[in-house]
Each structure stands twice: as C-alpha cells, then as structure tokens.
Design a protein around this motif. Structure first.
Motif, PDB file in Angstrom:
ATOM      1  N   GLU A  29       7.571   4.599   2.178  1.00  0.00           N
ATOM      2  CA  GLU A  29       7.541   4.773   3.634  1.00  0.00           C
ATOM      3  C   GLU A  29       6.096   4.868   4.099  1.00  0.00           C
ATOM      4  N   PRO A  30       5.522   3.745   4.551  1.00  0.00           N
ATOM      5  CA  PRO A  30       4.139   3.777   5.041  1.00  0.00           C
ATOM      6  C   PRO A  30       4.058   4.419   6.433  1.00  0.00           C
ATOM      7  N   THR A  31       3.035   5.219   6.619  1.00  0.00           N
ATOM      8  CA  THR A  31       2.721   5.786   7.927  1.00  0.00           C
ATOM      9  C   THR A  31       1.299   5.364   8.254  1.00  0.00           C
ATOM     10  N   ASP A  71       2.038  -3.836   2.743  1.00  0.00           N
ATOM     11  CA  ASP A  71       1.654  -3.103   3.947  1.00  0.00           C
ATOM     12  C   ASP A  71       2.312  -3.719   5.176  1.00  0.00           C
ATOM     13  N   PRO A  72       2.986  -2.912   6.015  1.00  0.00           N
ATOM     14  CA  PRO A  72       3.704  -3.481   7.157  1.00  0.00           C
ATOM     15  C   PRO A  72       2.795  -4.041   8.252  1.00  0.00           C
ATOM     16  N   GLN A  73       1.635  -3.437   8.467  1.00  0.00           N
ATOM     17  CA  GLN A  73       0.740  -3.938   9.512  1.00  0.00           C
ATOM     18  C   GLN A  73      -0.014  -5.168   9.037  1.00  0.00           C
ATOM     19  N   ARG A  83      -3.753   5.083   5.956  1.00  0.00           N
ATOM     20  CA  ARG A  83      -2.352   4.996   5.571  1.00  0.00           C
ATOM     21  C   ARG A  83      -1.946   6.234   4.784  1.00  0.00           C
ATOM     22  N   LYS A  84      -0.710   6.629   4.966  1.00  0.00           N
ATOM     23  CA  LYS A  84      -0.066   7.608   4.096  1.00  0.00           C
ATOM     24  C   LYS A  84       1.221   6.954   3.630  1.00  0.00           C
ATOM     25  N   MET A  93       0.387  -7.991   0.769  1.00  0.00           N
ATOM     26  CA  MET A  93       0.032  -6.988  -0.229  1.00  0.00           C
ATOM     27  C   MET A  93      -1.346  -6.423   0.108  1.00  0.00           C
ATOM     28  N   ALA A  94      -1.497  -5.114  -0.072  1.00  0.00           N
ATOM     29  CA  ALA A  94      -2.769  -4.451   0.198  1.00  0.00           C
ATOM     30  C   ALA A  94      -3.073  -3.509  -0.961  1.00  0.00           C
ATOM     31  N   THR A  95      -4.347  -3.378  -1.270  1.00  0.00           N
ATOM     32  CA  THR A  95      -4.793  -2.407  -2.264  1.00  0.00           C
ATOM     33  C   THR A  95      -5.738  -1.448  -1.573  1.00  0.00           C
TER      34      THR A  95
END
Length: 121
Positions: free
Chosen positions: A20-22, A79-81, A47-48, A85-87
C-alpha cells in the motif's frame, strides 16, 4: 502470474500479499494568512509503503527481515504515480513477526501477517 518482482537490496523476495503506497508531501512550514489562505513550503515528496506478507517459511521470513535490517535499504516496487517500477531508499518501521503455525509433519514453523512500513529516506 507475477507481473513484476518485489526486490529488497537488489534481491527478489517472496511477493507480498499487499503493498500500500502512500505519497507524502513533506512541508518545512505551512501556515494560513488572515484570509485563511494556506501557504506551504513543500520541500519534498516521499513514499511510505505498508507491506504485508501472507504465510512465509522460516527462510523466506529470514531473507526479508535480514534485507531490511540495515539502517537503510533499497526497495524496487511498482509505483502508482510513476506508473512503472521504481527503486527508492527506505528505512523500516517496527517488524512484528507472529508465528502462524507449527507444521509437525514438516517440522517447521510458518510465519503469518508480517507487516512493515517502509519509509523513504
């Protein structure tokens, strides 16, 4: 079928049951003027990730907890935004690891409901 890999410090670990990305705005200062208008000094967007795993073997649980045991670690996730894929570099919140069951036939423990907050550096 997994469409992407969930990686910690460059190593693929068992896919979480949920991520659950915030997206968090970090403000140095925010205040309202006499007309009630908000004035912000946003200094970063971070991000959290609230990450939860279902049943894990002892070795799967150990691999995950070991990967996030350092002061900081990298995590590769969808990552939704970014829409890709994000690192990013994170640190871990509390890491409860309740025992789910002991399988006598296999003489092994199974871990369940491990949940960790990954907070971006």
């Amino acid at each position: 079928m997994t469409l992407y890999n969930f990686m910690l410090n460059g190593v693929t670990v068992k896919m979480p049951a949920s991520v659950e990305p915030t997206i968090q705005d970090i403000d140095a200062k925010a205040s309202r003027d006499s007309n009630g208008k908000l004035h912000r000094d946003r200094i970063a967007v971070k991000r959290k990730l609230t990450v939860k795993w279902g049943p894990l073997t002892v070795s799967e649980c150990s691999a995950i907890l070991t990967a996030i045991s350092g002061q900081f670690f990298s995590c590769t996730y969808l990552d939704p935004q970014d829409g890709a894929m994000a690192t990013r570099t994170f640190y871990a919140g509390d890491r409860p690891a309740p025992v789910y069951t002991y399988n006598e036939a296999l003489t092994t423990y199974v871990w369940q409901n491990i949940q960790v907050d990954f907070i971006e550096q």
